[in-house]
Write a protein that holds these residues in place. Structure first.
Motif, short mmCIF file in Angstrom:
data_model
loop_
_atom_site.label_atom_id
_atom_site.label_comp_id
_atom_site.label_asym_id
_atom_site.label_seq_id
_atom_site.Cartn_x
_atom_site.Cartn_y
_atom_site.Cartn_z
N ALA A 99 0.82 -1.23 0.00
CA ALA A 99 0.00 0.00 0.00
C ALA A 99 0.85 1.27 0.00
O ALA A 99 0.58 2.19 -0.78
N PRO A 100 1.91 1.36 0.85
CA PRO A 100 2.69 2.62 0.84
C PRO A 100 3.50 2.82 -0.45
O PRO A 100 3.98 3.92 -0.70
N LEU A 101 3.65 1.75 -1.26
CA LEU A 101 4.47 1.87 -2.48
C LEU A 101 3.63 2.24 -3.71
O LEU A 101 4.17 2.55 -4.76
N CYS A 102 2.29 2.16 -3.57
CA CYS A 102 1.42 2.36 -4.74
C CYS A 102 0.65 3.67 -4.61
O CYS A 102 0.34 4.11 -3.51
N ARG A 103 0.34 4.27 -5.78
CA ARG A 103 -0.40 5.55 -5.76
C ARG A 103 -1.91 5.36 -5.77
O ARG A 103 -2.67 6.31 -5.78
N VAL A 104 -2.33 4.10 -5.80
CA VAL A 104 -3.76 3.77 -5.89
C VAL A 104 -4.12 2.99 -4.63
O VAL A 104 -3.32 2.17 -4.18
N PRO A 105 -5.31 3.21 -4.03
CA PRO A 105 -5.66 2.44 -2.83
C PRO A 105 -5.78 0.94 -3.13
O PRO A 105 -6.26 0.56 -4.19
N LEU A 106 -5.32 0.13 -2.19
CA LEU A 106 -5.39 -1.33 -2.36
C LEU A 106 -6.42 -1.90 -1.41
O LEU A 106 -6.77 -1.28 -0.40
N ALA A 107 -6.90 -3.10 -1.72
CA ALA A 107 -7.87 -3.77 -0.84
C ALA A 107 -7.62 -5.27 -0.90
O ALA A 107 -6.92 -5.77 -1.80
N LEU A 108 -8.17 -5.98 0.08
CA LEU A 108 -8.04 -7.44 0.12
C LEU A 108 -9.33 -8.07 -0.35
O LEU A 108 -10.39 -7.78 0.21
N LYS A 109 -9.22 -8.90 -1.36
CA LYS A 109 -10.39 -9.70 -1.75
C LYS A 109 -10.23 -11.03 -1.05
O LYS A 109 -9.23 -11.72 -1.25
N TRP A 110 -11.18 -11.34 -0.19
CA TRP A 110 -11.07 -12.52 0.67
C TRP A 110 -10.81 -13.79 -0.14
O TRP A 110 -11.38 -13.90 -1.22
N PRO A 111 -9.97 -14.74 0.27
CA PRO A 111 -9.26 -14.64 1.53
C PRO A 111 -7.96 -13.83 1.46
O PRO A 111 -7.60 -13.21 2.44
N ASN A 112 -7.28 -13.82 0.31
CA ASN A 112 -5.96 -13.16 0.35
C ASN A 112 -5.47 -12.59 -0.98
O ASN A 112 -4.28 -12.42 -1.18
N ASP A 113 -6.39 -12.29 -1.89
CA ASP A 113 -5.96 -11.60 -3.12
C ASP A 113 -5.81 -10.12 -2.81
O ASP A 113 -6.65 -9.54 -2.12
N VAL A 114 -4.76 -9.52 -3.35
CA VAL A 114 -4.64 -8.06 -3.20
C VAL A 114 -5.10 -7.43 -4.50
O VAL A 114 -4.65 -7.83 -5.58
N MET A 115 -6.01 -6.47 -4.39
CA MET A 115 -6.48 -5.85 -5.63
C MET A 115 -6.40 -4.33 -5.59
O MET A 115 -6.34 -3.72 -4.51
N ALA A 116 -6.34 -3.76 -6.78
CA ALA A 116 -6.30 -2.30 -6.94
C ALA A 116 -7.36 -1.99 -7.98
O ALA A 116 -7.28 -2.50 -9.10
N ALA A 117 -8.34 -1.16 -7.60
CA ALA A 117 -9.43 -0.77 -8.51
C ALA A 117 -9.99 -2.00 -9.25
O ALA A 117 -10.06 -2.03 -10.48
N ASP A 118 -10.38 -3.01 -8.49
CA ASP A 118 -11.01 -4.22 -9.04
C ASP A 118 -10.15 -4.97 -10.05
O ASP A 118 -10.67 -5.66 -10.94
N ARG A 119 -8.83 -4.83 -9.94
CA ARG A 119 -7.92 -5.67 -10.74
C ARG A 119 -6.97 -6.37 -9.77
O ARG A 119 -6.68 -5.85 -8.68
N LYS A 120 -6.49 -7.55 -10.18
CA LYS A 120 -5.72 -8.38 -9.24
C LYS A 120 -4.23 -8.07 -9.33
O LYS A 120 -3.61 -8.21 -10.37
N LEU A 121 -3.68 -7.65 -8.20
CA LEU A 121 -2.25 -7.31 -8.13
C LEU A 121 -1.45 -8.50 -7.61
O LEU A 121 -0.30 -8.71 -8.01
N CYS A 122 -2.04 -9.28 -6.72
CA CYS A 122 -1.27 -10.34 -6.06
C CYS A 122 -2.18 -11.50 -5.66
O CYS A 122 -3.32 -11.28 -5.26
N GLY A 123 -1.64 -12.71 -5.76
CA GLY A 123 -2.35 -13.89 -5.26
C GLY A 123 -1.44 -14.65 -4.31
O GLY A 123 -0.21 -14.55 -4.40
N VAL A 124 -2.05 -15.38 -3.38
CA VAL A 124 -1.29 -16.13 -2.38
C VAL A 124 -1.75 -17.59 -2.40
O VAL A 124 -2.95 -17.85 -2.40
#
Ligand code: BTN
Length: 362
Positions: free
Chosen positions: A203-228
């Motif tokens: 979150a501190p490295l990106c200019r766009v707010p991030l959110a967690l899509k349960w259980p652990n996907d990280v997304m930015a503006a409804d696109r997937k940035l990271c999977g676990v």
């Protein structure tokens, strides 16, 4: 969390060495030339890189002293760094000056910016099938908690629910060995905690707010940035180890959409200019903090923090559970298990422990 249980082997003691056994080198050594780099085996490259970190010219003699080796050994190490993409001006007579560092998560680069225990030792592989498989192999051989395998590219990257995970060169694909002192019911929270660690780090490295899509996907503006992908190895109720695999997209144009998932987005498109090794160091640090707190204080605080980052709270969602799908309003998370609390249209409150969440089109 994906799990593998098996019958205990009566005569095999649990071993948790504090150092990685050197003889058990990771896969990827081709024709005598290392294609894999490991913290312990390449400590001379760390010393050289550290001595050159200031950007000033350093004489061959000073470098030999820093490495505790001959000037010929320094020259060989310099040539190896050049082969690996480093820009080094100078010669054995004049000394050397570092002018370019490639954006590759080599173990010596992580050593320069790592805080905490995780990421030591680190194995870097340019290409691998799946870093989770490689980390599992090292875990089976007794490598310690915090051992991390990172690759530039995966040929057989795996996602949750048996899906493939496209892992082109230039992404950040890594897996960490954990040996939690938790029972199998609580160990599922390690997977939830891993998503939290990633969002806290990114979150501190990106200019766009991030959110967690349960259980652990990280997304930015409804696109997937990271999977676990967290995989558990247990002998009945006894947890042997967990491998937490993290896939962070970096370069958006290279990415393919994962089957049944949100469209992908990379760090570069979100205004993040950090080097991959800095991102890796930040995630490992947060993972260690989240994991320690889970083991010391239990699930409540972790689940509460995950809930703060949770996407689609109060919205109508659909969860594909494998059995019949569940639809309702997302109310939050169960504070002990981290399961989704969903209010159905007939007023029931359900706790859903696993599944794929999508926004319901109403
Ligand atoms: C998912 O969202 O489905 C989980 C994707 C997890 C991908 C990472 S990349 C590093 C590690 N190695 C793998 O094969 N998978 C995980």
């Amino acid at each position: 969390m994906d799990s593998h249980t098996r019958t205990p082997r009566a005569s095999t003691p649990r071993q948790h060495p504090t150092r990685a056994p050197r003889a058990d080198a990771p896969a990827g050594f081709v024709a005598g030339r290392p294609r894999a780099f490991t913290t312990h085996l390449h400590s001379h490259l760390f010393l050289l890189r550290q001595a050159l970190a200031g950007g000033q010219e350093v004489s061959g003699q000073e470098l030999a002293r820093a490495l505790g080796r001959t000037r010929t050994a320094v020259w060989k190490a310099v040539e190896l760094l050049r082969e690996l993409g480093y820009g080094l001006e100078g010669s054995p007579h004049r000394g050397y000056r570092l002018v370019h560092v490639p954006d590759v998560p080599f173990p010596w680069e992580l050593e320069l910016c790592r805080r905490g225990r995780f990421g030591h030792p680190l194995v870097y592989l340019p290409v691998v099938g799946s870093t989770n498989d490689e980390a599992r192999r090292l875990a089976e051989s007794g490598w310690p908690e915090g051992t991390t395998v990172v690759a530039d590219q995966q040929r057989a990257g795996r996602g949750r629910r048996g899906r493939a995970w496209a892992s082109p060169a230039g992404g950040l694909w890594f897996s960490v060995v954990l040996r939690p002192q938790l029972g199998t019911p609580q160990v599922g929270l390690v997977a939830l905690g891993a998503g939290l660690a990633v969002v806290r780090a990114l979150a501190p490295l990106c200019r766009v707010p991030l959110a967690l899509k349960w259980p652990n996907d990280v997304m930015a503006a409804d696109r997937k940035l990271c999977g676990v992908l967290a995989e558990l190895e247990a002998d009945h109720e006894q947890v042997r180890y967990v491998v937490v695999g993290v896939g962070i997209n970096v370069q958006s144009p290279e990415l393919e959409a994962q089957e049944g998932s949100l469209p992908p987005v990379g760090l570069s498109e979100l205004g993040c200019s950090a080097r991959r090794v800095e991102v890796l160091a930040a995630v490992l640090r947060e993972l260690e903090l989240v994991y320690q707190r889970l083991q010391q204080d239990g699930p409540k605080a972790l689940v509460a923090e995950v809930e703060q980052w949770l996407a689609w709270k109060g919205r109508a969602i659909r969860i594909e559970t494998g059995a019949s799908p569940v639809e309702g309003l997302l109310e939050g998370l169960d504070d002990q298990s981290g399961a989704l609390r969903v209010r159905t249209c007939d007023g029931r409150l359900l706790a859903v422990a696993s599944g794929d969440v999508t926004l319901r089109v109403t």
